[in-house]
Design an enzyme around this catalytic site. Sequence first.
Site, PDB file in Angstrom:
ATOM      1  N   HIS A  64       3.363   3.436  -1.642  1.00 36.52           N
ATOM      2  CA  HIS A  64       3.276   1.961  -1.493  1.00 36.52           C
ATOM      3  C   HIS A  64       4.144   1.181  -2.466  1.00 36.52           C
ATOM      4  O   HIS A  64       4.940   0.368  -2.231  1.00 36.52           O
ATOM      5  CB  HIS A  64       1.848   1.450  -1.398  1.00 36.52           C
ATOM      6  CG  HIS A  64       1.915   0.024  -1.034  1.00 36.52           C
ATOM      7  ND1 HIS A  64       2.032  -0.786  -1.740  1.00 36.52           N
ATOM      8  CD2 HIS A  64       1.851  -0.604   0.294  1.00 36.52           C
ATOM      9  CE1 HIS A  64       1.873  -2.338  -1.096  1.00 36.52           C
ATOM     10  NE2 HIS A  64       1.940  -1.856   0.191  1.00 36.52           N
TER      11      HIS A  64
ATOM     12  N   HIS B  85      -5.217   2.564   7.689  1.00 37.98           N
ATOM     13  CA  HIS B  85      -4.273   2.292   6.876  1.00 37.98           C
ATOM     14  C   HIS B  85      -4.131   2.835   5.594  1.00 37.98           C
ATOM     15  O   HIS B  85      -5.172   3.441   4.847  1.00 37.98           O
ATOM     16  CB  HIS B  85      -4.592   0.841   6.449  1.00 37.98           C
ATOM     17  CG  HIS B  85      -3.604  -0.057   5.772  1.00 37.98           C
ATOM     18  ND1 HIS B  85      -3.802  -0.776   4.798  1.00 37.98           N
ATOM     19  CD2 HIS B  85      -2.335  -0.206   5.974  1.00 37.98           C
ATOM     20  CE1 HIS B  85      -2.731  -1.384   4.333  1.00 37.98           C
ATOM     21  NE2 HIS B  85      -1.964  -0.854   5.200  1.00 37.98           N
TER      22      HIS B  85
END
Length: 250
Positions: free
Chosen positions: A52, A10
Amino acid sequence: MWPYPKIVAHRGGGTLAPENTIAGLRAGLAYGFRAVEFDVMLSQDGIGVVMHDPDFGRTIYGDGHVSNHTAAELARMDAGRWMAPEFRGEPVPLFLEWVDYCKEHRIWMNIEIKPVEGQEEETGRWVAHTARARFAAEVAAGAQAQLPLLSSFSMAALAAARDAAPDLPRACLFDKVPTDWERIARELGAVAIHTNHKHLTPALAAAIKQAGFGLFCYTVNTPERAREILPWGVDGFCTDRIDLIGPDFA
Ligand code: G3P
Ligand code: MG
C-alpha cells in the site's frame, strides 16, 4: 452491471491480519470470504508487489522506498511484525504469487493499481498485461464474473491498463467523485465507479446507477453504515471488519 461479490475483504483480511499479506487472505478464507481488494506497485526491477505505502516506516520497518528495491529484496522483507509477533516473517507478496493463491482458492480480486509517483503508466500496463496473461482462459470463455476488476485513483494508470488489456474490466476510483465522472469513466471504458462512502449521497448513487455503472464503496466498517448505503443502489463495498460484516451480509 456488478457480477462480482457484494462484500469484499479490504487489503487481504482487513484488520485481522497484516494488510496485503497472504496471512490476510488466510484470515479472509477463515471468515468465509472469497473476494479481496489489494494494492499493487512496482519494484525497482519493474515487478508488481502487493503493497500500500511506497515508503517504508509503517508496515515495513526502517527507511526506504519500494521503488529502490528489487522484487527479490522486497519479498525477503517482513510485512507482518509491525502488527503482532505472531505475524513475524510474513513476506511482501509478489503480485503473481498473490494471484496464484487467489486462483487456487477461488478468491475474486479487485486489484487496486497503486503506482509509485511517476510510474503511473508503467504500473497500469504491467498489472493489466500480467493479469490478462493469467486470466486468458477466463477471457476466452467470457467468464466475466471471474475476471479481476482493475481499479485506480490514477486515471493515467487506468488508461494504460485499458490499452494493454482492453478486455479486463476497469473501475475509476475516486475519494470524492468529481462532477465530470461520467466523461472520465466512459473515456476509460470503465464498468464501475469506486468511491469513499463518506462522500456518497443518495442522489449521486442514483445518477451512477442510472448511467449504467457498477457502484462500489470503500471502506465500510460498521453494519449500520452498510445498511444505510446499500439501499441507495450500492452494489458492493470493501470492509476492514470482516469479523463484523460477513461475506453474506444483507
Ligand atoms: O480500493 C479501495 C481502497 O483500498 C482505496 O484506498 O488507501 O485503502 O488503498 P486505500
Ligand atoms: Mg486499496
